[in-house]
Design a protein around this motif. Structure first.
Motif, mmCIF file in Angstrom:
data_model
loop_
_atom_site.group_PDB
_atom_site.id
_atom_site.type_symbol
_atom_site.label_atom_id
_atom_site.label_comp_id
_atom_site.label_asym_id
_atom_site.label_seq_id
_atom_site.Cartn_x
_atom_site.Cartn_y
_atom_site.Cartn_z
ATOM 1 N N GLN A 1 -7.971 6.763 -4.939
ATOM 2 C CA GLN A 1 -8.517 5.603 -4.240
ATOM 3 C C GLN A 1 -9.666 4.948 -4.999
ATOM 4 O O GLN A 1 -9.996 3.785 -4.730
ATOM 5 C CB GLN A 1 -9.005 6.009 -2.845
ATOM 6 N N GLU B 1 -6.345 2.786 3.290
ATOM 7 C CA GLU B 1 -4.969 2.945 3.756
ATOM 8 C C GLU B 1 -4.188 1.641 3.691
ATOM 9 O O GLU B 1 -2.948 1.648 3.730
ATOM 10 C CB GLU B 1 -4.961 3.491 5.185
ATOM 11 N N ARG B 2 -4.889 0.515 3.564
ATOM 12 C CA ARG B 2 -4.211 -0.779 3.433
ATOM 13 C C ARG B 2 -4.075 -1.202 1.965
ATOM 14 O O ARG B 2 -3.698 -2.336 1.686
ATOM 15 C CB ARG B 2 -4.991 -1.854 4.203
ATOM 16 N N GLY B 3 -4.390 -0.278 1.059
ATOM 17 C CA GLY B 3 -4.163 -0.553 -0.354
ATOM 18 C C GLY B 3 -5.393 -0.889 -1.160
ATOM 19 O O GLY B 3 -5.279 -1.227 -2.344
ATOM 20 N N ASN C 1 -5.066 -9.821 -7.565
ATOM 21 C CA ASN C 1 -5.302 -8.558 -6.862
ATOM 22 C C ASN C 1 -6.617 -7.904 -7.261
ATOM 23 O O ASN C 1 -6.782 -6.687 -7.123
ATOM 24 C CB ASN C 1 -4.148 -7.588 -7.121
ATOM 25 N N GLU D 1 -1.588 -2.596 -5.372
ATOM 26 C CA GLU D 1 -2.847 -2.366 -4.675
ATOM 27 C C GLU D 1 -3.801 -3.548 -4.881
ATOM 28 O O GLU D 1 -3.585 -4.406 -5.733
ATOM 29 C CB GLU D 1 -3.521 -1.077 -5.169
ATOM 30 N N ARG D 2 -4.859 -3.556 -4.082
ATOM 31 C CA ARG D 2 -5.905 -4.571 -4.197
ATOM 32 C C ARG D 2 -7.158 -3.881 -4.738
ATOM 33 O O ARG D 2 -7.624 -2.891 -4.173
ATOM 34 C CB ARG D 2 -6.197 -5.209 -2.838
ATOM 35 N N ARG E 1 -11.495 -7.805 4.238
ATOM 36 C CA ARG E 1 -10.310 -7.827 5.103
ATOM 37 C C ARG E 1 -9.357 -8.944 4.670
ATOM 38 O O ARG E 1 -8.138 -8.756 4.604
ATOM 39 C CB ARG E 1 -10.735 -8.007 6.560
ATOM 40 N N PHE F 1 -10.523 0.434 4.426
ATOM 41 C CA PHE F 1 -9.383 -0.313 3.898
ATOM 42 C C PHE F 1 -8.520 0.440 2.891
ATOM 43 O O PHE F 1 -7.545 -0.127 2.390
ATOM 44 C CB PHE F 1 -9.874 -1.608 3.238
ATOM 45 N N VAL G 1 -7.532 -7.753 1.373
ATOM 46 C CA VAL G 1 -6.448 -6.776 1.488
ATOM 47 C C VAL G 1 -5.245 -7.357 2.226
ATOM 48 O O VAL G 1 -4.117 -6.855 2.089
ATOM 49 C CB VAL G 1 -6.930 -5.485 2.174
ATOM 50 N N ARG G 2 -5.456 -8.417 2.997
ATOM 51 C CA ARG G 2 -4.337 -9.099 3.663
ATOM 52 C C ARG G 2 -3.613 -10.070 2.733
ATOM 53 O O ARG G 2 -2.621 -10.685 3.134
ATOM 54 C CB ARG G 2 -4.855 -9.869 4.879
#
Length: 288
Positions: free
Chosen positions: A34, A110-112, A173, A138-139, A76, A108, A79-80
């Protein structure tokens, strides 16, 4: 034959010494991690995985709620896959700039979201890092802590390109989050003001000042941090003592104020350092 064996032995000894000076073979990043740190050895650079990133919960940081909410909202959006800004967190030392960035992974990951820490001495390698992550799903937040430049630093231009994209398009990204005690990242000298001129009664800064402002202008979101007053400092102390399951009583309050005097200021960092010291003491030691 003996001379040949001696020569061979000496050659092996020389090669063994040379191996310690050579850069390691290129490593493929462990994309399961991560967080990463950009490492350099010689001409080689690679992303080293951080197995146990240092993270914090946003609620552990006090009196920076506005800055926290803006940073989380920007992240937010990122990652969206929505438009988001590079961020410069600047202001007083010890007020939570770095700690605030550390709160993002728990929210965040888990959201990449992935974090890449880059030392300011290695900012010239930013194009290499961008190329490494450009095709990843990923971001990435490229994080540079305590960022500042002196005249002629190579990383200055590399950072400009990473922020704006140069002639090529900016990586979709990747964002840059940087912390600094300087708002404009470069030293502002009195001589720079000598180029200022007046036009129709208005003062226009000289080229040197314009150049220094231009870098911070490339960060779309500025978050400013200010010194703590006494109440904010004591709130931070109370919060960190609660983290250690230690009561914030009048004795602790008095000791916290004395501690801040020895440190020459009040901040979230000073509050954390006091809480570590106080929580590590026995009840008898706290009364001494």
């Amino acid at each position: 034959m003996d001379q040949f064996e001696q020569l061979l032995s000496r050659a092996e000894s020389v090669l063994a010494r040379l191996e310690t000076l050579l850069p390691p073979a290129p490593q493929q990043p462990d994309w399961r991690a991560q967080a990463f740190v950009w490492r350099r050895q010689g001409a080689a650079g690679w992303l080293a995985a951080v197995r146990e990133p240092h993270t914090l919960h946003p609620d552990q940081l006090t009196h920076i709620e506005r800055q926290r909410d803006l940073l989380i909202q920007n992240t937010r959006q990122f990652v969206r896959g929505k438009p988001a800004n590079n961020v410069l967190l600047s202001g007083a030392r010890g007020t939570g700039k770095t700690s605030l960035v550390k709160t993002l992974l728990p929210l965040f990951a888990e959201r990449g979201l992935r974090l890449i820490e880059v030392d300011k001495a290695h900012l010239a390698d930013l194009p290499m890092i961008v190329d490494l992550v450009a095709e990843r799903p990923e971001r990435f937040i490229l994080f540079c802590d305590d960022l500042s430049f002196e005249a002629g630093d190579d990383g200055y231009k590399a950072l400009k390109v990473a922020l704006d994209g140069g002639i090529g398009r900016r990586a979709a990204n990747l964002l840059v989050y940087a912390t600094s005690n300087r708002r404009h990242l470069l030293p502002e000298r009195q001589a720079d003001n000598l180029d200022a001129h007046a036009e129709d009664g208005e003062i226009h800064p000289g080229e040197a000042i314009e150049e220094k402002i231009s870098l911070s202008d490339r960060f779309g979101l500025w978050l400013s941090f200010y010194p703590f007053d006494q109440d904010a400092y004591l709130d931070a102390v109370s919060g960190w003592l609660a983290h250690f399951d230690v009561a914030f009583d009048p004795l602790a309050e008095r000791a916290a104020l004395q501690w801040s005097l020895t440190r020459g200021g009040r901040s979230g960092r000073v509050a954390w350092q006091f809480a570590c010291d106080w929580a590590g003491r026995s009840k008898k030691e706290r009364k001494l």
